[in-house]
Design a protein around this motif. Structure first.
Motif, PDB file in Angstrom:
ATOM      1  N   GLN A  84       0.819  -1.212   0.000  1.00  0.00           N
ATOM      2  CA  GLN A  84       0.000   0.000   0.000  1.00  0.00           C
ATOM      3  C   GLN A  84       0.855   1.264   0.000  1.00  0.00           C
ATOM      4  O   GLN A  84       0.448   2.300  -0.539  1.00  0.00           O
ATOM      5  N   LEU A  85       2.054   1.183   0.579  1.00  0.00           N
ATOM      6  CA  LEU A  85       2.980   2.323   0.548  1.00  0.00           C
ATOM      7  C   LEU A  85       3.254   2.781  -0.879  1.00  0.00           C
ATOM      8  O   LEU A  85       3.288   3.972  -1.172  1.00  0.00           O
ATOM      9  N   SER A  86       3.461   1.801  -1.751  1.00  0.00           N
ATOM     10  CA  SER A  86       3.755   2.123  -3.153  1.00  0.00           C
ATOM     11  C   SER A  86       2.619   2.900  -3.784  1.00  0.00           C
ATOM     12  O   SER A  86       2.832   3.890  -4.502  1.00  0.00           O
ATOM     13  N   ILE A  87       1.397   2.448  -3.511  1.00  0.00           N
ATOM     14  CA  ILE A  87       0.220   3.086  -4.092  1.00  0.00           C
ATOM     15  C   ILE A  87      -0.019   4.458  -3.480  1.00  0.00           C
ATOM     16  O   ILE A  87      -0.297   5.435  -4.178  1.00  0.00           O
ATOM     17  N   GLN A  88       0.117   4.538  -2.161  1.00  0.00           N
ATOM     18  CA  GLN A  88      -0.201   5.772  -1.439  1.00  0.00           C
ATOM     19  C   GLN A  88       0.771   6.896  -1.757  1.00  0.00           C
ATOM     20  O   GLN A  88       0.372   8.057  -1.881  1.00  0.00           O
ATOM     21  N   TYR A  89       2.061   6.555  -1.915  1.00  0.00           N
ATOM     22  CA  TYR A  89       3.072   7.597  -2.067  1.00  0.00           C
ATOM     23  C   TYR A  89       3.842   7.546  -3.382  1.00  0.00           C
ATOM     24  O   TYR A  89       4.735   8.365  -3.611  1.00  0.00           O
ATOM     25  N   GLY A  90       3.548   6.595  -4.233  1.00  0.00           N
ATOM     26  CA  GLY A  90       4.223   6.528  -5.519  1.00  0.00           C
ATOM     27  C   GLY A  90       5.690   6.191  -5.417  1.00  0.00           C
ATOM     28  O   GLY A  90       6.503   6.674  -6.219  1.00  0.00           O
ATOM     29  N   VAL A  91       6.049   5.386  -4.417  1.00  0.00           N
ATOM     30  CA  VAL A  91       7.430   4.943  -4.254  1.00  0.00           C
ATOM     31  C   VAL A  91       7.523   3.473  -4.650  1.00  0.00           C
ATOM     32  O   VAL A  91       6.520   2.786  -4.794  1.00  0.00           O
ATOM     33  N   THR A  92       8.755   3.013  -4.834  1.00  0.00           N
ATOM     34  CA  THR A  92       8.986   1.602  -5.143  1.00  0.00           C
ATOM     35  C   THR A  92       9.289   0.861  -3.844  1.00  0.00           C
ATOM     36  O   THR A  92      10.039   1.353  -3.002  1.00  0.00           O
ATOM     37  N   THR A  93       8.692  -0.299  -3.667  1.00  0.00           N
ATOM     38  CA  THR A  93       8.957  -1.105  -2.484  1.00  0.00           C
ATOM     39  C   THR A  93       9.359  -2.514  -2.910  1.00  0.00           C
ATOM     40  O   THR A  93       8.808  -3.064  -3.861  1.00  0.00           O
ATOM     41  N   GLN A  94      10.333  -3.076  -2.199  1.00  0.00           N
ATOM     42  CA  GLN A  94      10.787  -4.436  -2.479  1.00  0.00           C
ATOM     43  C   GLN A  94      10.974  -5.180  -1.160  1.00  0.00           C
ATOM     44  O   GLN A  94      11.673  -4.708  -0.270  1.00  0.00           O
ATOM     45  N   LEU A  95      10.345  -6.320  -1.071  1.00  0.00           N
ATOM     46  CA  LEU A  95      10.426  -7.163   0.114  1.00  0.00           C
ATOM     47  C   LEU A  95      11.365  -8.325  -0.161  1.00  0.00           C
ATOM     48  O   LEU A  95      11.211  -9.036  -1.155  1.00  0.00           O
ATOM     49  N   HIS A  96      12.351  -8.508   0.715  1.00  0.00           N
ATOM     50  CA  HIS A  96      13.344  -9.568   0.569  1.00  0.00           C
ATOM     51  C   HIS A  96      13.194 -10.541   1.739  1.00  0.00           C
ATOM     52  O   HIS A  96      13.468 -10.171   2.883  1.00  0.00           O
TER      53      HIS A  96
END
Length: 323
Positions: free
Chosen positions: A67-79
């Motif tokens: 949801q962070l990606s959608i809310q703020y237009g940032v890229t997120t990657q989970l490792h």
């Protein structure tokens, strides 16, 4: 040393975004959310890629991270790290003494090699208080990392204990990593071996080992980039307002009491809430009461300082019962 990962999407080394990494478990995702929103709030227009390293993350926290990606237009990657990566060290007897979690951030450079040439590691008990443009523009030269000095007393004690000839010691809650130099100098491997061989002499196993291995291979920058704020210092004097610390880039609540402990009744909680309520974790309440015997004992002391003798005694009894 390569980690086994899931949920990872490769990107180009020429990606212009600024990469920031965290190592958390499910409990710290809430505070990480506030850290991230504070960074975004103070740095409009910056393209960020946020990496989260963990051994396991719940479906709920995965959803919130997306949801962070959608809310703020940032890229997120989970490792997601496969613990099997540490099997090569299993034959060393000291290895069994440590939780693999203390090694997690050491995997960041090898994981992001080929994706970015630099990455900022942050602890999840940090809030951004201003623009990080100055930090982003720093030149590594040949340094493996750019770091921030620890408190003077901590530095004095750890330099003596570790016999650091430089007489300099950093807090590893903020580390700006030069991925290429880090990998070329095999910092991760050397740090793990240092922990396994000498960890019994280390008060802070991974931080002490990093200071030993990185001595002479790092740059130090101003403490405003990792301003250590110990809430216990305030609460044991019943000072409930934030001290004047001047302009800082990152404020690091590195002590045992955190600003999401609503029971501490300190103004830092309001600062945390400011960013927490803008994150996908906003519906998760702050900690309303001490959760373990160490917090119970501290809370009892704070109450005594406030003159609440009966409540202080009551929490001290809870502390004794929980030990």
């Amino acid at each position: 040393m390569q980690s086994s990962l899931k949920d990872f999407t490769s990107s180009s080394i020429h990606d212009p975004s600024f990469h920031i990494a965290f190592c958390v478990d499910d409990h710290y995702c809430r505070s990480m959310g506030a850290t991230i929103t504070s960074i975004i709030d103070h740095n409009p227009g910056v393209a960020f890629t946020f990496h989260v390293f963990a051994f396991a993350i719940s479906d709920d926290n995965r959803r919130r991270f997306d949801q962070l990606s959608i809310q703020y237009g940032v890229t997120t990657q989970l490792h997601i790290i496969d613990p099997a990566i540490f099997k090569p060290f299993a034959h060393i007897s000291q290895f069994s003494y440590y939780s693999p979690t203390i090694f997690t951030r050491l995997l960041i450079p090898s994981t992001l090699q080929g994706i970015t040439d630099k990455v900022l590691y942050l602890d999840a008990d940090i809030l951004c208080m201003g623009s990080i443009a100055e930090l982003m523009q720093l030149d590594f030269g040949g340094s493996a990392a750019i770091v921030v000095p620890d408190a003077d007393e901590t530095t004095r004690r750890r330099c003596a204990a570790l016999q650091l000839s430089s007489q300099r010691y950093f807090n590893s809650g903020v580390m700006y990593m030069n991925v290429t130099s880090w990998m070329a100098q095999e910092i991760t491997e050397k740090t793990i071996l240092s922990i396994l061989e000498n960890g019994k002499n280390y008060r802070f196993p991974d931080q002490d080992a990093l200071n030993v291995v990185l001595e002479g291979k790092i740059q130090y920058i101003n403490r405003k980039w990792n301003f250590l704020y110990d809430l216990i210092h305030d609460l044991e004097k019943d000072h409930r307002q934030m001290r004047d610390i001047g302009p800082v880039g990152f404020i690091h609540f590195a002590g045992a009491v955190k600003p999401w402990n609503d029971w501490c009744l300190h103004a830092s909680t309001d600062l945390f809430i400011k960013y927490h309520k803008r994150s996908p974790w906003a519906d998760i309440a702050l900690d309303p009461a001490p959760r373990n015997y160490k917090e119970m004992r501290m809370f009892s002391r704070f109450l005594m300082k406030r003159g609440e003798v009966f409540n202080s005694f009551r929490w001290y009894m809870k502390y004794l019962a929980a030990r």
